[in-house]
Motif scaffolding. Structure first.
Motif, PDB file in Angstrom:
ATOM      1  N   VAL A 286       0.856  -1.177   0.000  1.00  0.00           N
ATOM      2  CA  VAL A 286       0.000   0.000   0.000  1.00  0.00           C
ATOM      3  C   VAL A 286       0.896   1.232   0.000  1.00  0.00           C
ATOM      4  CG1 VAL A 286      -1.667   1.244   1.448  1.00  0.00           C
ATOM      5  CG2 VAL A 286      -1.892  -1.216   1.118  1.00  0.00           C
ATOM      6  N   ALA A 287       0.422   2.310  -0.594  1.00  0.00           N
ATOM      7  CA  ALA A 287       1.220   3.540  -0.726  1.00  0.00           C
ATOM      8  C   ALA A 287       1.704   4.082   0.613  1.00  0.00           C
ATOM      9  CB  ALA A 287       0.417   4.610  -1.460  1.00  0.00           C
ATOM     10  N   GLY A 288       0.873   4.002   1.649  1.00  0.00           N
ATOM     11  CA  GLY A 288       1.248   4.489   2.982  1.00  0.00           C
ATOM     12  C   GLY A 288       1.599   3.339   3.891  1.00  0.00           C
ATOM     13  N   SER A 289       1.370   3.548   5.182  1.00  0.00           N
ATOM     14  CA  SER A 289       1.646   2.469   6.127  1.00  0.00           C
ATOM     15  C   SER A 289       0.653   2.537   7.274  1.00  0.00           C
ATOM     16  CB  SER A 289       3.075   2.570   6.668  1.00  0.00           C
ATOM     17  OG  SER A 289       3.244   3.777   7.401  1.00  0.00           O
ATOM     18  N   LEU A 290       0.437   1.399   7.894  1.00  0.00           N
ATOM     19  CA  LEU A 290      -0.395   1.279   9.083  1.00  0.00           C
ATOM     20  C   LEU A 290       0.370   0.462  10.098  1.00  0.00           C
ATOM     21  CD1 LEU A 290      -2.902   1.392  10.839  1.00  0.00           C
ATOM     22  CD2 LEU A 290      -3.906  -0.429   9.443  1.00  0.00           C
ATOM     23  N   ARG A 291       0.712   1.104  11.196  1.00  0.00           N
ATOM     24  CA  ARG A 291       1.403   0.427  12.280  1.00  0.00           C
ATOM     25  C   ARG A 291       0.489   0.429  13.490  1.00  0.00           C
ATOM     26  NH1 ARG A 291       4.942   1.714   8.879  1.00  0.00           N
ATOM     27  NH2 ARG A 291       7.081   1.224   8.691  1.00  0.00           N
ATOM     28  N   VAL A 292       0.466  -0.671  14.196  1.00  0.00           N
ATOM     29  CA  VAL A 292      -0.409  -0.819  15.360  1.00  0.00           C
ATOM     30  C   VAL A 292       0.452  -0.875  16.606  1.00  0.00           C
ATOM     31  CG1 VAL A 292      -2.156  -2.269  16.453  1.00  0.00           C
ATOM     32  CG2 VAL A 292      -2.099  -2.060  13.968  1.00  0.00           C
ATOM     33  N   ARG A 293       0.079  -0.088  17.603  1.00  0.00           N
ATOM     34  CA  ARG A 293       0.839  -0.028  18.859  1.00  0.00           C
ATOM     35  C   ARG A 293      -0.109  -0.103  20.048  1.00  0.00           C
ATOM     36  NH1 ARG A 293       4.275  -0.456  15.466  1.00  0.00           N
ATOM     37  NH2 ARG A 293       6.029   0.908  15.098  1.00  0.00           N
TER      38      ARG A 293
END
Length: 170
Positions: free
Chosen positions: A64-71
């Motif tokens: 995907v063009a961006g990012s998704l990080r889960v914290r």
């Protein structure tokens, strides 16, 4: 599927490169939609759900063009910076050489009244814009500007290029 209210929130904040979602739980729709638009999103919750973790993994594997990080993180600790002594849950591996890239916006979906003040405090601390939706039956308990986007009501607690309080209604 993302509801009309959540689509409106995406439209409101998609212009920011780096965002923090507070209280993502197991509802990754907005964070995922923002990542697909090229945004870098850090989604924080005291207990992120399995669907949210899976969405983060999908954004990596699907390029995907961006990012998704889960914290994991508690908004009360994040708001006053106490969580950073144990490592910053908002840190992003793509941050600049100083270890930080300015967060453009902090947002939340269905934000309960008791978490509105700490969410705005986090946005203040980060000098970021802040927008949210409520549970629907609650009115905001923090100063906001109401925005109607495609029939959905969004609450903007901070806006402008680098945050700042919303303008007074005229």
């Amino acid at each position: 599927m993302v509801s009309s209210t959540r689509r409106a929130l995406v439209e409101e904040i998609a212009g920011h490169d780096r965002l923090v979602e507070v209280g993502v739980g197991d509802r990754p729709g907005v964070a995922r939609a923002l990542a697909e638009r090229g945004c870098r999103v850090v989604a924080v919750d005291v207990e992120p759900g399995d669907r949210t973790r899976a969405a983060a993994q999908e954004t990596e594997s699907e390029e995907v063009a961006g990012s998704l990080r889960v914290r994991r993180g508690d908004i009360l600790a994040l708001a006053d910076g106490k969580s950073e002594r144990d490592g910053d849950p908002l840190a992003d591996p793509d941050d600049d050489a100083d270890g930080r890239t300015a967060v453009g916006a902090v947002y939340a979906c269905h934000l309960p009244a008791e978490l509105q003040s700490p969410t705005v405090a986090l946005a203040d601390r980060l000098d970021a814009a802040c927008a949210f939706t409520t549970l629907g039956f609650e009115e905001p308990v923090v100063p906001v500007r109401r925005r109607s986007v495609d029939g959905a009501v969004l609450y903007v607690a901070r806006d402008g290029e680098r945050g700042g309080p919303p303008p007074d209604p005229e």
